[in-house]
Design an enzyme around this catalytic site. Structure first.
Site, mmCIF file in Angstrom:
data_model
loop_
_atom_site.group_PDB
_atom_site.id
_atom_site.type_symbol
_atom_site.label_atom_id
_atom_site.label_comp_id
_atom_site.label_asym_id
_atom_site.label_seq_id
_atom_site.Cartn_x
_atom_site.Cartn_y
_atom_site.Cartn_z
ATOM 1 N N SER A 19 34.458 46.196 35.625
ATOM 2 C CA SER A 19 33.457 45.342 36.261
ATOM 3 C C SER A 19 32.666 46.194 37.237
ATOM 4 O O SER A 19 33.135 47.267 37.659
ATOM 5 C CB SER A 19 34.158 44.198 37.004
ATOM 6 O OG SER A 19 33.278 43.535 37.888
ATOM 7 N N TYR A 39 39.909 40.069 42.744
ATOM 8 C CA TYR A 39 39.240 40.548 41.528
ATOM 9 C C TYR A 39 38.770 41.991 41.710
ATOM 10 O O TYR A 39 38.985 42.842 40.834
ATOM 11 C CB TYR A 39 38.067 39.627 41.212
ATOM 12 C CG TYR A 39 37.344 39.930 39.926
ATOM 13 C CD1 TYR A 39 37.882 39.552 38.698
ATOM 14 C CD2 TYR A 39 36.107 40.568 39.928
ATOM 15 C CE1 TYR A 39 37.212 39.816 37.507
ATOM 16 C CE2 TYR A 39 35.429 40.837 38.746
ATOM 17 C CZ TYR A 39 35.986 40.457 37.543
ATOM 18 O OH TYR A 39 35.312 40.724 36.363
#
Length: 266
Positions: free
Chosen positions: A147, A160
C-alpha cells in the site's frame, strides 16, 4: 523467442488469497487470461461461492477453497490440498487484507493485533507454506499487495500502516533469504483505486461539485484521477512472469505518481 512470451503464465499455477472480489479477483482473472491455472481462497463458503460464480461469468475455471489465512495449520493443509488437486504453486499473491479506520487513541490493542494478523502475519504464514514447493521446483514468484501506507502515515490507520510497512520489509527479507533459490518476492503498492467500496467518496454532490475527499485525492495525484483495477493487472502479470526474473525485493507503486509528488502550489 517473441518478447511477449516472457509475459505468458501458461502452465503456471497461481494462488491469489482473498480473490473472490475486488483487486484480488481482477489480478486472478488477468492471470487466467495470461494462461495460468487460478486458485483462490476466502474466509467462508458464501464468499467462495460468489467468487466462483463471478469467475464462471468471465469464462474462467477457478479452483476455490475455504481457508482462514491467519491459521497456520489450515494454510499448510490448504497448500498440500492444492498441490494434490492442481499442482505445485508457482505464483502466490498475498492479497487478503483488512483495514480499520479508528483513531489510535480509540483503538484497542485487540483491534490493532487483528489488522496485523490479517495484513502481516498471514502473508508470512502463506509464503512460508508455499516456499518449500517453490524451492523444490527451482523457481517461484511471491507478490505481496502492499500500500502507499507502506511509506506514508495517515489519520485513523495506525494498524494498517504498521502492517503494510512491515509487509514491505517482509517482502525484502524473503528476497534476501530465497533469491538464491530463484524465487522472486516483490510487492505492489496500489494508490487510490476506484472500486464499489470507494464509490461513495466519488459521487457527485447535489450542486454538481466533486466531494471534498475526491477533490483531495485527484489534486494529490499527478495523473489527476483515481486508479482502476485495470491499472493494477499489468504490473501484477509482469511480476508473476519470467519478464521479472531479475526483479527482486521491490515494491512497485501503482499510484498515479502520488508518492513522487509534493502537491500543487497554492
Amino acid at each position: 523467442m517473441n518478447i511477449l512470451d516472457n509475459f505468458s503464465l501458461k502452465g503456471k499455477t497461481a494462488l491469489v488469497t482473498g480473490a473472490s472480489y475486488g483487486i484480488g479477483f481482477a489480478i486472478a482473472s488477468a492471470y487466467a487470461e495470461a494462461g495460468a491455472t487460478v486458485v483462490f481462497n476466502d474466509i467462508n463458503q458464501d464468499l467462495v461461492d460468489k467468487g466462483l460464480a463471478a469467475y464462471r461469468e468471465k469464462g474462467i475455471k477457478a479452483h476455490a477453497y475455504v481457508c482462514d489465512v491467519t491459521d497456520e495449520q489450515a494454510v499448510q493443509t490448504l497448500v498440500k490440498q492444492i498441490e494434490t488437486d492442481v499442482g505445485t504453486i508457482d505464483i502466490l499473491v498475498n492479497n487478503a487484507g483488512i483495514i480499520r479506520r479508528v483513531p489510535m487513541l480509540d483503538m484497542s490493542a485487540e483491534e490493532f493485533r487483528k489488522v496485523i494478523d490479517v495484513d502481516l502475519n498471514a502473508p508470512f504464514i502463506v509464503a512460508k507454506a508455499v516456499l518449500p514447493g517453490m524451492i523444490a521446483k527451482g523457481h517461484g514468484k511471491i507478490i505481496n499487495i502492499c500500500s502507499m501506507m507502506s511509506e506514508l502515515g495517515r489519520e485513523t490507520v495506525s494498524a494498517y500502516a504498521a502492517a503494510k510497512g512491515g509487509l514491505k520489509m517482509l517482502t525484502r527479507n524473503i528476497c534476501s533469504e530465497y533469491g538464491c533459490r530463484n524465487i522472486q518476492c516483490n510487492g505492489i503498492g496500489p494508490g487510490y483505486i476506484a472500486t464499489p467500496q470507494t464509490a461513495p467518496l466519488r459521487e457527485t454532490q447535489p450542486d454538481g461539485s466533486r466531494p471534498p475527499y475526491d477533490q483531495f485525492i485527484v489534486a494529490k495525484t499527478p495523473a489527476a484521477r483515481w486508479g482502476t483495477v485495470e491499472d493494477l493487472v499489468g504490473p501484477a502479470v509482469f511480476l508473476a512472469s519470467d519478464a521479472s526474473n531479475f526483479v527482486n525485493g521491490q515494491i512497485l507503486y501503482v499510484d498515479g505518481g502520488i508518492l513522487a509528488y509534493i502537491g500543487k502550489q497554492p
